[in-house]
Motif scaffolding. Sequence first.
Motif, short mmCIF file in Angstrom:
data_model
loop_
_atom_site.label_atom_id
_atom_site.label_comp_id
_atom_site.label_asym_id
_atom_site.label_seq_id
_atom_site.Cartn_x
_atom_site.Cartn_y
_atom_site.Cartn_z
N GLU A 83 0.88 -1.18 0.00
CA GLU A 83 0.00 0.00 0.00
C GLU A 83 0.91 1.22 0.00
N CYS A 100 -0.68 7.02 8.29
CA CYS A 100 -1.08 5.63 8.58
C CYS A 100 0.10 4.69 8.30
N HIS A 102 1.66 3.90 5.45
CA HIS A 102 1.62 3.02 4.28
C HIS A 102 2.94 3.03 3.52
N GLU A 135 -6.14 2.39 -0.16
CA GLU A 135 -6.75 1.67 0.98
C GLU A 135 -7.60 2.60 1.81
N HIS A 160 1.30 -4.20 9.14
CA HIS A 160 0.96 -2.77 9.29
C HIS A 160 1.51 -2.31 10.64
ZN LIG Z 1 -3.34 1.90 7.21
#
Ligand SMILES: [Zn+2]
Length: 392
Positions: A83, A100, A102, A135, A160
């Motif tokens: 991602e 986040c 990614h 995402e 993640h």
């Molecule tokens: Zn995420």
Amino acid sequence: MIENIKQRAYEIENELGKEIEAVCDFIFNNPELGDEEFISSKYLVDKIKEYGFETTYPYCNLDTAFRAELGDEEGPTIAFLAEYDALPGYGEDKEPAHACGHNWIAASTLGACIVLSKLKENFKGKIVLIGTPAEESTGGKCDLVKSGAFDDVDVAYQMHIEAFNNVNCKALAMDSLEFSFEGVAAHAASHPHMGVNALDAVQLTFAGINALRQHVTSDVRIHGIVSDGGEAPNIVPEKSACKFYIRASERKYLNEVTEKVINCAKGAELMTGAKLTYRYFENSFDNIINNRILQDITKKNLVQVGITDILDGKEGPVGSTDIGNVSQVCPTMYTEIALELNPMVYVHESEFLNYANSKEAYDKLHKSVKAMVGCALEIYLEDGLLNKIKSQ
Ligand SMILES: [Zn+2]
Ligand SMILES: [Zn+2]
């Protein structure tokens, strides 16, 4: 013998470490919103080509999706899901940013693929990196699943960075619905009887949904906004609209709840006479199906690289993610890796930007690459293991 190859993999990861960190750094410093990740996707495609992977880019009619693969049909096909979309609105000018992490997902998945590529003579099978856009917004994996991108994939992997180490992550199934009502405008004081109030229909939709809340199971979440509430107080609103996310633990039950929510809007149409149209304004997400055997393999490999404090379940708040859709069509292992910050910092907080490309993130990046490679080597090399995973 597998353990010997794993040791060699760890050494290769150490040798490639700086290069893998550079991927994390580059994506972090070129934040792009979902479906606009042109710089990031091109960078990742160019990078993996250097390691002899064949690439398809764009992929499945998504401009910023790609597929890179190396290996043979004989043996397992293991896909790592990159991602690289950022979140909007963190800078002064609402610039996107990797709040986040990614960028870290891109680096860890690409890292796992290039380490495995250096060991290819030891196993049969295919190493696949799938670039999955957006995402955070439209959920590119949903489109990729629909296009058959996972039809030939035996196992899918992703990790993640998060607050905890967790091999038993939950994600709720989710539908997104927009209800639009069309009434008749009129002067709100002099001729209100001539109007059909579209905003009333929106309010009655909310009222119906609020009554419904008592009669759904406690995992259900229904949350909405008024996206169009009319033009001015002295005009009976001709047009009005609202948007909802509806979530539940299981897709099957969510379908029932979503139908009831639509019925609330239909009831509001009948009560007011404002004409209803509705649509799903984003892809529908499915819940994550976890695979016990993949979880056990992952746990073991995390411990082997020094990640030991692992949750085997998560109570409390959960969101939704498009990897749920992937898990419905092939065995999928989604793992959260703790950054171990004190005090804790959570994804999507501004503060998280200080950590998504940090020393702490790099430490977990190397461990995650090693762990994912370790898992993949077991699946490639251990006779019958893939069948066991698939028969779960
Ligand atoms: Zn995420
Ligand atoms: Zn996020």
